[in-house]
Design a protein around this motif. Structure first.
Motif, mmCIF file in Angstrom:
data_model
loop_
_atom_site.group_PDB
_atom_site.id
_atom_site.type_symbol
_atom_site.label_atom_id
_atom_site.label_comp_id
_atom_site.label_asym_id
_atom_site.label_seq_id
_atom_site.Cartn_x
_atom_site.Cartn_y
_atom_site.Cartn_z
ATOM 1 N N GLN A 90 69.309 47.186 31.412
ATOM 2 C CA GLN A 90 70.165 47.993 32.498
ATOM 3 C C GLN A 90 69.664 49.699 32.192
ATOM 4 O O GLN A 90 69.617 49.787 31.119
ATOM 5 C CB GLN A 90 71.619 47.650 32.300
ATOM 6 N N LYS A 91 69.745 50.208 33.278
ATOM 7 C CA LYS A 91 69.462 51.549 33.427
ATOM 8 C C LYS A 91 70.882 52.403 32.893
ATOM 9 O O LYS A 91 71.722 51.817 33.264
ATOM 10 C CB LYS A 91 68.991 52.062 34.743
ATOM 11 N N SER A 92 70.416 53.510 32.521
ATOM 12 C CA SER A 92 71.476 54.601 32.017
ATOM 13 C C SER A 92 72.772 54.706 33.259
ATOM 14 O O SER A 92 72.090 54.860 34.431
ATOM 15 C CB SER A 92 71.024 55.621 31.226
ATOM 16 N N LYS B 80 76.078 53.103 29.990
ATOM 17 C CA LYS B 80 75.457 52.339 31.153
ATOM 18 C C LYS B 80 76.272 51.940 32.243
ATOM 19 O O LYS B 80 75.955 51.198 32.982
ATOM 20 C CB LYS B 80 74.597 51.280 30.570
ATOM 21 N N ASP C 30 70.680 49.327 42.171
ATOM 22 C CA ASP C 30 69.694 49.164 40.968
ATOM 23 C C ASP C 30 70.401 49.459 39.514
ATOM 24 O O ASP C 30 69.895 49.415 38.354
ATOM 25 C CB ASP C 30 68.584 50.214 41.015
ATOM 26 N N PHE C 31 71.706 50.004 39.654
ATOM 27 C CA PHE C 31 72.429 50.395 38.483
ATOM 28 C C PHE C 31 73.628 49.396 38.059
ATOM 29 O O PHE C 31 74.466 49.667 37.395
ATOM 30 C CB PHE C 31 73.062 51.817 38.825
ATOM 31 N N LEU D 99 73.511 59.319 35.836
ATOM 32 C CA LEU D 99 72.389 59.232 36.918
ATOM 33 C C LEU D 99 71.940 60.653 37.280
ATOM 34 O O LEU D 99 70.884 60.700 37.614
ATOM 35 C CB LEU D 99 73.507 58.811 38.254
ATOM 36 N N SER E 233 65.927 63.782 38.838
ATOM 37 C CA SER E 233 66.128 62.597 38.595
ATOM 38 C C SER E 233 65.561 61.728 39.850
ATOM 39 O O SER E 233 65.879 62.024 40.802
ATOM 40 C CB SER E 233 67.616 62.181 38.582
ATOM 41 N N ASN E 234 64.734 60.821 39.430
ATOM 42 C CA ASN E 234 64.020 59.923 40.482
ATOM 43 C C ASN E 234 64.814 58.328 40.234
ATOM 44 O O ASN E 234 64.079 57.317 40.775
ATOM 45 C CB ASN E 234 62.607 60.087 40.373
ATOM 46 N N ARG E 235 65.965 58.169 39.886
ATOM 47 C CA ARG E 235 66.561 56.653 39.615
ATOM 48 C C ARG E 235 67.008 56.207 40.663
ATOM 49 O O ARG E 235 67.206 55.020 40.997
ATOM 50 C CB ARG E 235 67.500 57.036 38.834
ATOM 51 N N PHE E 236 67.197 56.936 42.029
ATOM 52 C CA PHE E 236 67.573 56.261 43.350
ATOM 53 C C PHE E 236 66.328 56.324 44.012
ATOM 54 O O PHE E 236 65.490 57.526 44.251
ATOM 55 C CB PHE E 236 68.557 57.375 43.799
ATOM 56 N N SER F 104 64.794 62.596 44.776
ATOM 57 C CA SER F 104 64.569 63.237 43.855
ATOM 58 C C SER F 104 65.550 64.296 43.884
ATOM 59 O O SER F 104 65.546 65.419 44.434
ATOM 60 C CB SER F 104 63.208 63.872 43.504
#
Length: 473
Positions: A139-141, A42, A246-247, A144, A151-154, A158
């Motif tokens: 907390q997110k992994s 993380k 966000d990370f 990334l 990946s939609n983490r940002f 995508s």
């Protein structure tokens, strides 16, 4: 006499410190094994992990200290018995009870320190530990951009990476969808390769893309056609900067955790218990005032200013079936009304009572930690004198057995008290009450030089028993 006391103290302090460190290390490893998936991968800074381990070590003192006292006392007196030093002390006219006095004073000091620690330092350590662990698990992994996955983490992007090189930073066959003003995927970027790295302040992730093309769709001049224009850009090298807000770990306000029982000292626990008891008493009075209007017949007194002569219940004649049905329906509706009024209040009363039991248990645990150190010393010291074995062999086995008995009984009592099957006072002290007579019995046996664990005695006993049985036959 002073030299003997110094000898006993030196023999006790060293194994106590060693066993305390070993037990703390084992408990810390159990913590890491339990939460390894929530911490690894993380992107935490090293000091976050170190801080979490430090707070966890502080919370483990409640379990490590009694076990260390038990194990070190068995090792100390077992080593003295194995080297015939206890025999020399007794031959000098000093009984085992007198030889235990300095050790008892040390254990009393440890128990007082344990009480002070559980009242002043442990609530703060629990607050820091559980709040930080909550944020760490949330907390997110840090992985990334996984391979072959969009990946939609940002937010607003995508991203798919087909393959990563072994260095973890070089990317191959990159596809990026990004949203435009219309909140749709209006921009598509393709690149043959790229390089991924973080900025020095860890605020952004930079994607340096090579040999690619970008397609953009726009509404055009008229505005009512969302995809009227299409633009294409070819590039040899470009950069895409993505926010890492966000990370990064965001600390939750610690005041949100302060109402938990483990985060309070004695004064705060007593204040909560008193407030909760007053709330329960006031709810009982409110419940009576809510129910009493529905009980119409029992609330009319025998002599009233308005009703000179109450009508007897047996004088009311109900003859028809419809009248009986109306009476039963009215009674049933009143019962349902009372149930609806009391349902939420009953659930609230149960939760408040359960919270009171939990806080009373935490209040008593402040005292049981010091008492456990004394009781386990009363078990460990005579056991060491009886078995006469030092080191980390048999003493470890015996101490683990007794500590498991203490821990299992304490856990059962605590859970039963929280569920309401036992009084919180009994649930908190039941393990101490069970082990204290065992400690007194072992102390008496050790003081009278009883060979309690001598296998030859039991062999001779069973041999005589078997001979008597054969003669009787």
């Amino acid at each position: 006499m002073k030299k003997i006391h110094l000898l006993l103290l030196k023999s006790f302090i060293r194994p106590f410190i060693v066993t305390l460190l070993i037990v703390m290390f084992v408990l810390l490893m159990l913590f890491l094994f339990k939460y390894i998936d929530d911490l690894i991968g993380k992107g935490f800074q090293w000091y976050i992990i170190l801080e979490l381990m430090m707070y966890n070590s502080a919370t483990n003192v409640a379990m490590a200290l009694p076990l260390s006292v038990l194990l070190s006392s068995i090792m100390t007196y077992g080593s003295l018995g194995e080297n015939y030093e206890l025999v020399a002390i007794k031959s000098a006219g000093i009984s085992l009870r007198r030889a235990m006095y300095p050790m008892m004073i040390v254990v009393l000091v440890l128990s007082i320190a344990a009480f002070a620690f559980s009242d002043y330092m442990l609530p703060v350590a629990n607050l820091k530990y559980y709040s930080l662990l909550y944020d760490a698990r949330k907390q997110k992994s840090a992985d990334l951009l996984p391979e072959n996955i969009f990946s939609n983490r940002f937010p607003g992007y995508s991203i798919r990476v087909k393959r990563k090189d072994p260095d973890g930073q070089t990317l191959r066959d990159i596809m990026i969808y990004s949203k435009g003003k219309l909140e749709t995927n209006q921009v598509v970027t393709f690149a043959k390769s790229g390089l991924m790295y973080r900025t020095k302040d860890d605020l952004y992730l930079v994607l340096k893309l090579y040999d690619g093309v970008r397609y953009e769709e726009d509404a055009g001049d008229e505005g009512y056609r969302p995809r009227q224009q299409l633009r294409r850009f070819r590039f040899k090298e470009t950069e895409q900067k993505l926010s890492l807000e966000d990370f990064t770990i965001h600390r939750t306000d610690e005041n949100e955790f302060r109402n938990a029982s483990a985060m309070m000292n004695l004064r705060q626990l007593q204040h909560y218990i008193d407030s909760a008891n007053k709330e329960v008493d006031s709810n009982v009075n409110v419940n009576y005032s809510l129910i009493s209007p529905y009980i119409k017949y029992t609330t009319v007194p025998a002599k009233s200013a308005n009703i000179k002569k109450p009508i007897p219940a047996d004088s009311i004649k109900i003859t028809t079936v419809s009248e009986k049905a109306n009476v039963f329906n009215n009674a049933l509706s009143e019962v349902h009304q009372i149930q609806d009024v009391l349902k939420n209040r009953t659930d609230r009363h149960k939760e408040t009572s359960k919270s009171i039991r939990r806080y009373v248990m935490e209040y008593q645990k402040k005292f049981t930690l010091g008492a456990a150190c004394i009781v386990l010393f009363l078990i460990g010291a005579p056991l060491g004198a009886i078995i006469r074995k030092g080191g980390l062999g048999l003493p470890v086995v015996v101490s683990v057995i007794f500590f498991l008995i203490y821990y299992i009984i304490g856990t059962i009592g605590e859970k039963s008290a929280k569920e309401g099957d036992l009084s919180p006072l009994i649930g908190a002290w039941i393990a101490i009450a069970v082990l204290f007579p065992i400690g007194l019995f072992l102390t008496y046996k050790a003081a009278t030089d009883s060979a309690l664990f001598d296998a030859d005695i039991y062999k001779r006993f069973f041999k005589r028993f078997s001979l008597r049985k054969t003669k009787a036959v």
